[in-house]
Design an enzyme around this catalytic site. Sequence first.
Site, PDB file in Angstrom:
ATOM      1  N   TYR A 138      30.638  46.557  43.931  1.00 48.25           N
ATOM      2  CA  TYR A 138      31.367  46.739  45.192  1.00 48.25           C
ATOM      3  C   TYR A 138      31.259  48.164  45.736  1.00 48.25           C
ATOM      4  O   TYR A 138      31.892  48.486  46.744  1.00 48.25           O
ATOM      5  CB  TYR A 138      32.852  46.403  45.007  1.00 48.25           C
ATOM      6  CG  TYR A 138      33.135  44.928  44.850  1.00 48.25           C
ATOM      7  CD1 TYR A 138      32.854  44.271  43.656  1.00 48.25           C
ATOM      8  CD2 TYR A 138      33.685  44.188  45.893  1.00 48.25           C
ATOM      9  CE1 TYR A 138      33.123  42.922  43.501  1.00 48.25           C
ATOM     10  CE2 TYR A 138      33.953  42.831  45.747  1.00 48.25           C
ATOM     11  CZ  TYR A 138      33.671  42.213  44.549  1.00 48.25           C
ATOM     12  OH  TYR A 138      33.942  40.879  44.400  1.00 48.25           O
ATOM     13  N   LYS A 195      30.018  42.772  29.947  1.00 47.66           N
ATOM     14  CA  LYS A 195      28.769  42.085  29.590  1.00 47.66           C
ATOM     15  C   LYS A 195      27.789  43.150  29.118  1.00 47.66           C
ATOM     16  O   LYS A 195      26.639  43.228  29.569  1.00 47.66           O
ATOM     17  CB  LYS A 195      28.252  41.297  30.811  1.00 47.66           C
ATOM     18  CG  LYS A 195      27.081  40.383  30.545  1.00 47.66           C
ATOM     19  CD  LYS A 195      27.389  39.198  29.658  1.00 47.66           C
ATOM     20  CE  LYS A 195      26.095  38.479  29.294  1.00 47.66           C
ATOM     21  NZ  LYS A 195      26.296  37.462  28.241  1.00 47.66           N
ATOM     22  N   ASP A 227      31.129  35.869  29.659  1.00 38.53           N
ATOM     23  CA  ASP A 227      30.832  34.434  29.546  1.00 38.53           C
ATOM     24  C   ASP A 227      31.741  33.781  28.507  1.00 38.53           C
ATOM     25  O   ASP A 227      32.344  32.729  28.740  1.00 38.53           O
ATOM     26  CB  ASP A 227      29.336  34.189  29.249  1.00 38.53           C
ATOM     27  CG  ASP A 227      28.798  35.065  28.119  1.00 38.53           C
ATOM     28  OD1 ASP A 227      29.496  36.003  27.672  1.00 38.53           O
ATOM     29  OD2 ASP A 227      27.661  34.811  27.677  1.00 38.53           O
ATOM     30  N   ASP A 251      36.879  39.812  39.678  1.00 35.84           N
ATOM     31  CA  ASP A 251      36.967  38.933  40.842  1.00 35.84           C
ATOM     32  C   ASP A 251      36.810  37.479  40.401  1.00 35.84           C
ATOM     33  O   ASP A 251      37.604  36.610  40.771  1.00 35.84           O
ATOM     34  CB  ASP A 251      35.867  39.302  41.847  1.00 35.84           C
ATOM     35  CG  ASP A 251      35.842  38.354  43.028  1.00 35.84           C
ATOM     36  OD1 ASP A 251      36.919  38.086  43.588  1.00 35.84           O
ATOM     37  OD2 ASP A 251      34.742  37.869  43.378  1.00 35.84           O
ATOM     38  N   ASP A 255      39.846  34.050  39.665  1.00 38.43           N
ATOM     39  CA  ASP A 255      39.870  32.746  40.342  1.00 38.43           C
ATOM     40  C   ASP A 255      40.014  31.638  39.299  1.00 38.43           C
ATOM     41  O   ASP A 255      40.764  30.677  39.485  1.00 38.43           O
ATOM     42  CB  ASP A 255      38.589  32.510  41.154  1.00 38.43           C
ATOM     43  CG  ASP A 255      38.721  32.992  42.601  1.00 38.43           C
ATOM     44  OD1 ASP A 255      39.478  33.947  42.846  1.00 38.43           O
ATOM     45  OD2 ASP A 255      38.064  32.400  43.491  1.00 38.43           O
TER      46      ASP A 255
HETATM   47  C1  IPM Z   1      39.150  39.023  46.334  1.00 43.01           C
HETATM   48  C2  IPM Z   1      38.132  38.555  47.334  1.00 43.01           C
HETATM   49  C3  IPM Z   1      37.307  39.741  47.819  1.00 43.01           C
HETATM   50  C4  IPM Z   1      36.598  40.335  46.611  1.00 43.01           C
HETATM   51  C5  IPM Z   1      36.299  39.411  48.926  1.00 43.01           C
HETATM   52  C6  IPM Z   1      36.973  38.778  50.117  1.00 43.01           C
HETATM   53  C7  IPM Z   1      35.506  40.623  49.348  1.00 43.01           C
HETATM   54  O1  IPM Z   1      37.349  37.556  46.799  1.00 43.01           O
HETATM   55  O2  IPM Z   1      39.994  39.855  46.695  1.00 43.01           O
HETATM   56  O3  IPM Z   1      39.140  38.548  45.209  1.00 43.01           O
HETATM   57  O4  IPM Z   1      35.489  39.914  46.258  1.00 43.01           O
HETATM   58  O5  IPM Z   1      37.154  41.231  46.006  1.00 43.01           O
HETATM   59 MN    MN Z   2      37.966  36.905  44.826  1.00 43.91          MN
END
Ligand code: IPM
Ligand code: MN
Length: 363
Positions: A138, A195, A227, A251, A255
């Site tokens: 990033y 990793k 992983d 990130d 999720d």
């Molecule tokens: C998050 C989102 C962002 C990220 C995107 C929208 C750039 O997925 O905050 O997790 O990848 O950090």
């Molecule tokens: Mn995200």
Amino acid sequence: MSKVYDIGVLPGDGIGDEVVREALKVLDAIQSVHGFATKREHLPYGAEHFLKTGETMPDVAFDRIRQMHAVLFGAIGDPRIEVGKLEFAIIAGMRHKLDLYVNLRPVKLYHESMCPLKGKTPADIDIVFLRENTEDAYAGIHGTTKKDTDFEIALQQMVYTARGTERIIRHAFETAVKRGPKPGKEKPQVTLIDKANAVRAQDIWTRIFAKVAKEYPGVATDHAYIDAACMWMIKNPDWFDVCVTTNLFGDIITDLGAMLIGGMGIASSGNIHPGKVSMFEGIHGSAPKYKGTDKASPLATILSMGLMLDHVGQPAAAKELEATVASLIQTGRIRSLKAGDHKCSELGSMVRDEFLARAKVRA
Ligand code: IPM
Ligand code: MN
């Protein structure tokens, strides 16, 4: 005199408006109970603003935000605009320009009905992810050459600095000390997730983690490659306590974590620079198809607002807000977080009313 906090309110795109509206509705109630006030300043940035003015997020906005205590953020992303443009300017913009190096993402299960895994209970899933939030893939260093030919080369740099790596790892150990051991454990634990076996540049994480760990004999340490960590998250999520990881892996794995606790509708986050202005957002996106439908869950934003209260110095209010949401889920009043199962406005009102009812009982 009651304390007044300067809060920037940035609803952004898609469902941002409605989820932030509900969080503010709950905030009104919390303020009335806990005796503090907020001065709220609307920040208009997002797709509409960009289409109207050509401006993503100007320097004056960052200058304003630097004077505030915190920003409550909805979501960014709009199909009419080039992929990543607003996300990079606004979300990554705040993370980088305000140096919000801690991305705090709790993964806590409030009731087993919210977890898709067989037989997992709240005792099994209580993890704090600390995602490094300013470096890695990033960092914004990328490029493409010989575009649209067979010889095209596309590059994006993963950047890790000693300072950037050490400060997030140190924060993880401090978080573990503050949290204390999980039930049945002697020590709190920090797991490093990387990793480094394939991405050799991440050896810097291995070394700095080992160095910092020496300063915290009261904290147990563990390590998992990303992983394997994904596998263990499903198989034995109870093995994790505090986890520290790189920006991109953080990130992705959060999720996955969100799905273990009820989905994107409840996954909260804080983009934090300890002691400085910080930004709080649900980890979900803007879900344009649900915009204005009153179907999206505001719980992620409401719980992020709780993290914000903790950050600005209202830990009791933050704790009580989390307990309120937990109790609504545990008692089955919130049955599901699937879009549309409860209305967005209904969930906001439920949290507000329950917060006030619990305060009355305590009084
Ligand atoms: C998050 C989102 C962002 C990220 C995107 C929208 C750039 O997925 O905050 O997790 O990848 O950090
Ligand atoms: Mn995200």
